[in-house]
Write a protein that holds these residues in place. Sequence first.
Motif, PDB file in Angstrom:
ATOM      1  N   LYS A   3       1.030  -1.361  -0.049  1.00 22.60           N
ATOM      2  CA  LYS A   3       0.102   0.164  -0.005  1.00 22.60           C
ATOM      3  C   LYS A   3       0.763   1.362  -0.129  1.00 22.60           C
ATOM      4  O   LYS A   3       0.643   2.236  -0.675  1.00 22.60           O
ATOM      5  N   PHE A   4       1.930   1.226   0.581  1.00 26.30           N
ATOM      6  CA  PHE A   4       3.052   2.396   0.676  1.00 26.30           C
ATOM      7  C   PHE A   4       3.356   2.478  -0.896  1.00 26.30           C
ATOM      8  O   PHE A   4       3.380   3.757  -0.910  1.00 26.30           O
ATOM      9  N   ARG A   5       3.919   1.561  -1.284  1.00 23.49           N
ATOM     10  CA  ARG A   5       4.412   1.634  -2.612  1.00 23.49           C
ATOM     11  C   ARG A   5       3.289   1.957  -3.944  1.00 23.49           C
ATOM     12  O   ARG A   5       3.606   3.159  -4.458  1.00 23.49           O
ATOM     13  N   ILE A   6       2.058   1.598  -3.674  1.00 21.54           N
ATOM     14  CA  ILE A   6       1.183   2.287  -4.329  1.00 21.54           C
ATOM     15  C   ILE A   6       1.054   3.774  -4.228  1.00 21.54           C
ATOM     16  O   ILE A   6       0.861   4.503  -5.106  1.00 21.54           O
ATOM     17  N   THR A   7       0.714   4.063  -2.973  1.00 23.57           N
ATOM     18  CA  THR A   7       0.800   5.503  -2.743  1.00 23.57           C
ATOM     19  C   THR A   7       1.992   6.188  -3.184  1.00 23.57           C
ATOM     20  O   THR A   7       1.778   7.570  -3.905  1.00 23.57           O
ATOM     21  N   LEU A   8       3.121   5.863  -2.949  1.00 26.84           N
ATOM     22  CA  LEU A   8       4.323   6.345  -3.523  1.00 26.84           C
ATOM     23  C   LEU A   8       4.322   6.747  -5.130  1.00 26.84           C
ATOM     24  O   LEU A   8       4.768   7.738  -5.474  1.00 26.84           O
ATOM     25  N   LYS A  10       1.428   6.847  -7.059  1.00 29.49           N
ATOM     26  CA  LYS A  10       0.818   7.702  -7.199  1.00 29.49           C
ATOM     27  C   LYS A  10       1.094   9.153  -7.083  1.00 29.49           C
ATOM     28  O   LYS A  10       0.755   9.925  -7.869  1.00 29.49           O
ATOM     29  N   ILE A  11       1.756   9.408  -6.157  1.00 26.66           N
ATOM     30  CA  ILE A  11       2.375  10.721  -5.730  1.00 26.66           C
ATOM     31  C   ILE A  11       3.521  11.015  -6.806  1.00 26.66           C
ATOM     32  O   ILE A  11       3.627  12.194  -7.293  1.00 26.66           O
ATOM     33  N   GLU A  29      -5.597  -2.232  -9.208  1.00 27.00           N
ATOM     34  CA  GLU A  29      -5.663  -1.385  -7.991  1.00 27.00           C
ATOM     35  C   GLU A  29      -5.938  -0.106  -7.976  1.00 27.00           C
ATOM     36  O   GLU A  29      -6.555   0.464  -7.105  1.00 27.00           O
ATOM     37  N   TYR A  30      -5.681   0.489  -9.142  1.00 23.56           N
ATOM     38  CA  TYR A  30      -5.791   1.830  -9.365  1.00 23.56           C
ATOM     39  C   TYR A  30      -5.956   2.207 -10.890  1.00 23.56           C
ATOM     40  O   TYR A  30      -5.393   1.728 -11.767  1.00 23.56           O
TER      41      TYR A  30
END
Length: 86
Positions: A3-8, A10-11, A29-30
Amino acid sequence: MIKFRITLIKILFNPKFIIVIKDGRVTNEYGNVKQIFINDCQDIVNANEILNGLIYFGKYSNRITISKNIPQSSRQKLRNAWSFSN
């Protein structure tokens, strides 16, 4: 951790989509991606016994990025599947 890697991603990369491979299962996932590409990815994952990884398409880079833990030969197959599905 994933989840952290996905958020990173995205940013940093403003991706069009993010696909996660977890325990050999492919999920979007997105974002939006054609189902045929997801199906092709699942076939490649099954055939090559890939357990985990990420695939995303960066809007700024305008290219597909595949995590390095996936073998090079499988990464090429995934890139080919992307080019055929678009």
